[in-house]
Scaffold this motif. Sequence first.
Motif, PDB file in Angstrom:
ATOM      1  N   GLY A 256       0.811  -1.208   0.000  1.00 24.02           N
ATOM      2  CA  GLY A 256       0.000   0.000   0.000  1.00 24.02           C
ATOM      3  C   GLY A 256       0.848   1.262   0.000  1.00 24.02           C
ATOM      4  N   ASP A 257       1.943   1.229   0.766  1.00 26.88           N
ATOM      5  CA  ASP A 257       2.843   2.388   0.792  1.00 26.88           C
ATOM      6  C   ASP A 257       3.442   2.643  -0.588  1.00 26.88           C
ATOM      7  N   ARG A 258       3.841   1.556  -1.255  1.00 28.64           N
ATOM      8  CA  ARG A 258       4.411   1.716  -2.600  1.00 28.64           C
ATOM      9  C   ARG A 258       3.375   2.265  -3.573  1.00 28.64           C
ATOM     10  N   ALA A 259       2.134   1.798  -3.442  1.00 25.78           N
ATOM     11  CA  ALA A 259       1.075   2.280  -4.334  1.00 25.78           C
ATOM     12  C   ALA A 259       0.820   3.762  -4.122  1.00 25.78           C
ATOM     13  N   ARG A 260       0.858   4.210  -2.873  1.00 22.52           N
ATOM     14  CA  ARG A 260       0.650   5.632  -2.605  1.00 22.52           C
ATOM     15  C   ARG A 260       1.772   6.477  -3.192  1.00 22.52           C
ATOM     16  N   LEU A 261       2.993   5.961  -3.122  1.00 30.13           N
ATOM     17  CA  LEU A 261       4.118   6.696  -3.691  1.00 30.13           C
ATOM     18  C   LEU A 261       4.023   6.790  -5.210  1.00 30.13           C
ATOM     19  N   ARG A 262       3.394   5.780  -5.821  1.00 27.57           N
ATOM     20  CA  ARG A 262       3.269   5.769  -7.286  1.00 27.57           C
ATOM     21  C   ARG A 262       1.978   6.422  -7.770  1.00 27.57           C
ATOM     22  N   ASP A 263       1.174   6.931  -6.854  1.00 24.79           N
ATOM     23  CA  ASP A 263      -0.100   7.539  -7.228  1.00 24.79           C
ATOM     24  C   ASP A 263       0.125   8.659  -8.250  1.00 24.79           C
ATOM     25  N   PRO A 264      -0.459   8.568  -9.439  1.00 23.94           N
ATOM     26  CA  PRO A 264      -0.207   9.583 -10.464  1.00 23.94           C
ATOM     27  C   PRO A 264      -0.950  10.896 -10.241  1.00 23.94           C
ATOM     28  N   ASN A 265      -1.912  10.936  -9.347  1.00 23.15           N
ATOM     29  CA  ASN A 265      -2.711  12.146  -9.183  1.00 23.15           C
ATOM     30  C   ASN A 265      -1.915  13.360  -8.701  1.00 23.15           C
ATOM     31  N   PRO A 266      -1.052  13.244  -7.677  1.00 22.23           N
ATOM     32  CA  PRO A 266      -0.278  14.424  -7.279  1.00 22.23           C
ATOM     33  C   PRO A 266       0.635  14.944  -8.388  1.00 22.23           C
ATOM     34  N   ALA A 267       1.266  14.019  -9.121  1.00 23.98           N
ATOM     35  CA  ALA A 267       2.148  14.444 -10.213  1.00 23.98           C
ATOM     36  C   ALA A 267       1.353  15.151 -11.302  1.00 23.98           C
ATOM     37  N   TYR A 268       0.169  14.623 -11.586  1.00 25.01           N
ATOM     38  CA  TYR A 268      -0.678  15.264 -12.595  1.00 25.01           C
ATOM     39  C   TYR A 268      -1.066  16.672 -12.156  1.00 25.01           C
ATOM     40  N   ARG A 269      -1.458  16.803 -10.896  1.00 27.34           N
ATOM     41  CA  ARG A 269      -1.820  18.136 -10.385  1.00 27.34           C
ATOM     42  C   ARG A 269      -0.640  19.091 -10.481  1.00 27.34           C
ATOM     43  N   ASP A 270       0.545  18.609 -10.100  1.00 27.75           N
ATOM     44  CA  ASP A 270       1.727  19.467 -10.131  1.00 27.75           C
ATOM     45  C   ASP A 270       2.109  19.885 -11.550  1.00 27.75           C
ATOM     46  N   SER A 271       1.695  19.097 -12.531  1.00 27.96           N
ATOM     47  CA  SER A 271       2.040  19.420 -13.908  1.00 27.96           C
ATOM     48  C   SER A 271       1.175  20.538 -14.490  1.00 27.96           C
ATOM     49  N   LEU A 272       0.115  20.889 -13.782  1.00 29.83           N
ATOM     50  CA  LEU A 272      -0.808  21.899 -14.280  1.00 29.83           C
ATOM     51  C   LEU A 272      -0.264  23.301 -13.988  1.00 29.83           C
ATOM     52  N   SER A 273      -0.741  24.250 -14.738  1.00 34.44           N
ATOM     53  CA  SER A 273      -0.396  25.644 -14.464  1.00 34.44           C
ATOM     54  C   SER A 273      -1.033  26.069 -13.143  1.00 34.44           C
ATOM     55  N   ALA A 274      -0.587  27.197 -12.607  1.00 28.56           N
ATOM     56  CA  ALA A 274      -1.115  27.654 -11.316  1.00 28.56           C
ATOM     57  C   ALA A 274      -2.626  27.826 -11.362  1.00 28.56           C
ATOM     58  N   SER A 275      -3.127  28.408 -12.437  1.00 27.21           N
ATOM     59  CA  SER A 275      -4.570  28.629 -12.532  1.00 27.21           C
ATOM     60  C   SER A 275      -5.321  27.308 -12.659  1.00 27.21           C
ATOM     61  N   ARG A 276      -4.726  26.364 -13.404  1.00 26.75           N
ATOM     62  CA  ARG A 276      -5.389  25.065 -13.569  1.00 26.75           C
ATOM     63  C   ARG A 276      -5.311  24.253 -12.270  1.00 26.75           C
ATOM     64  N   ARG A 277      -4.209  24.403 -11.516  1.00 28.79           N
ATOM     65  CA  ARG A 277      -4.131  23.720 -10.221  1.00 28.79           C
ATOM     66  C   ARG A 277      -5.221  24.220  -9.295  1.00 28.79           C
ATOM     67  N   SER A 278      -5.450  25.512  -9.301  1.00 29.43           N
ATOM     68  CA  SER A 278      -6.515  26.068  -8.472  1.00 29.43           C
ATOM     69  C   SER A 278      -7.865  25.531  -8.896  1.00 29.43           C
ATOM     70  N   ALA A 279      -8.075  25.450 -10.214  1.00 33.53           N
ATOM     71  CA  ALA A 279      -9.336  24.917 -10.722  1.00 33.53           C
ATOM     72  C   ALA A 279      -9.476  23.433 -10.382  1.00 33.53           C
ATOM     73  N   TYR A 280      -8.360  22.718 -10.436  1.00 26.47           N
ATOM     74  CA  TYR A 280      -8.363  21.297 -10.082  1.00 26.47           C
ATOM     75  C   TYR A 280      -8.784  21.122  -8.622  1.00 26.47           C
ATOM     76  N   ASP A 281      -8.179  21.901  -7.724  1.00 26.52           N
ATOM     77  CA  ASP A 281      -8.518  21.801  -6.304  1.00 26.52           C
ATOM     78  C   ASP A 281      -9.981  22.130  -6.060  1.00 26.52           C
TER      79      ASP A 281
END
Length: 314
Positions: free
Chosen positions: A113-138
Motif C-alpha cells: 500500500g505504501d508503494r502504491a501511494r508513492l506511485r499515485d499519479p494524481n499528485p504528479a498530474y496536479r503538479d504538472s498543471l499551471s497555477a490557474s489550472r491547479r486552483s481549478a483542479y482543487d
Amino acid sequence: MQRSAARRRTRLLGAVCATAAGVALTLSGCGRDTGPTGPGTPTAPVARLGYADDLRIADAEQRLVTRCMAEHGFRFWERRGPSLEESRPVGYVQDDVDWARAHGYGSRIMAKGDRARLRDPNPAYRDSLSASRRSAYDTALDGGRSAPVLSTREPGGGTVRKQSGGCTAEAERALYGDPLTWFRTDTTAGNLRPLYVGKLLHDPEFTRAVRDWSRCMGRAGHPFADPGAARRATRDHAAEQSTAEEARTFAAEVTVAVADARCARAVSLRAVGERREAHYLGRLPADLLRTLARYDRLRRDALTRAEKVVPARA
C-alpha cells in the motif's frame, strides 16, 4: 481540527478502513466498524456490512469522483487499493489461520500500500498543471479554499471540522445523502470505542480468555502476554532491510501470526471478546446508540447505491 486540502485528498485516494494496514486495538479490526458483528448485538436493526461491502463503497466513491472530475475537464486516476483478500481487517483478535499463513499480520500488504501511494499519479498530474489550472483542479476535487466547512462534536469532546465541496462532496452525497448528516454520523460512530474499550480490555471474562491465549502461546514457544504484544514483536526490526532480511522477518512474522490465530481459536477469544464488546456497547447512552443505528442504515443505503456504480471485487 481543520483538515487540509492535502489531507482530504489523501483520505479520498487512500485505501478504505478495512485494509490490513488498519491494524487497531479493536476486536473487529476496522476502525469505522463500530461494534461486534455476532448475534445479540443490541444496536443492529440493520445487518452490519462486511469489509467486502466497505471496499465496494470505496470503489464507488472513487468511480464517482473520476466521472465528476472528467466533467470538469481533469483526469483522475482511481486508487483501487488492496485486493479483496488483502483488505481483510486485522483486528486485535486475528483467528484466521489460513490468512495468517499467507500474510502474517499484513506487513507485506502495508508495504504494498505504501508503494502504491508513492506511485499515485494524481499528485504528479496536479503538479504538472499551471497555477490557474491547479486552483481549478482543487476547486473541482474538493471545493478548494472556498468550500463549506462542516463541523461536529466527537462523543468524547472536541470539535471536528472538514471542508466539503467539489467532486468529493458530490460523491459522498450520491452515496450517503446529505454530507453534513453523514459527516456527523460517521464522526460519532467512528469515535465510540474510546468510551468503552478500556472497560473491555479490563473485563474479567475477556482478560481470562487473554490469559488462556497467553498460556497457549507459551506452550507454542511464543511467550507473549496478549495479542498486541505478539504483533509488536514482529515489527522489531530495522526499517530498511535487504531482500534476504525481509524474507527472514516475514517468515518469523508468519510463524507468530499462525500461532496467534490457532491459540485465539483454541480459547474462543473472538467470541468472548465480541460478546463482552456487545455488553459495553449496549450500555452507551441512548442517543449514541441511535446514531450508531443511523450509521448502519446510511452505510446500507450507500452499498445499495454503490452496487449500481461498480461491481463487487472478485
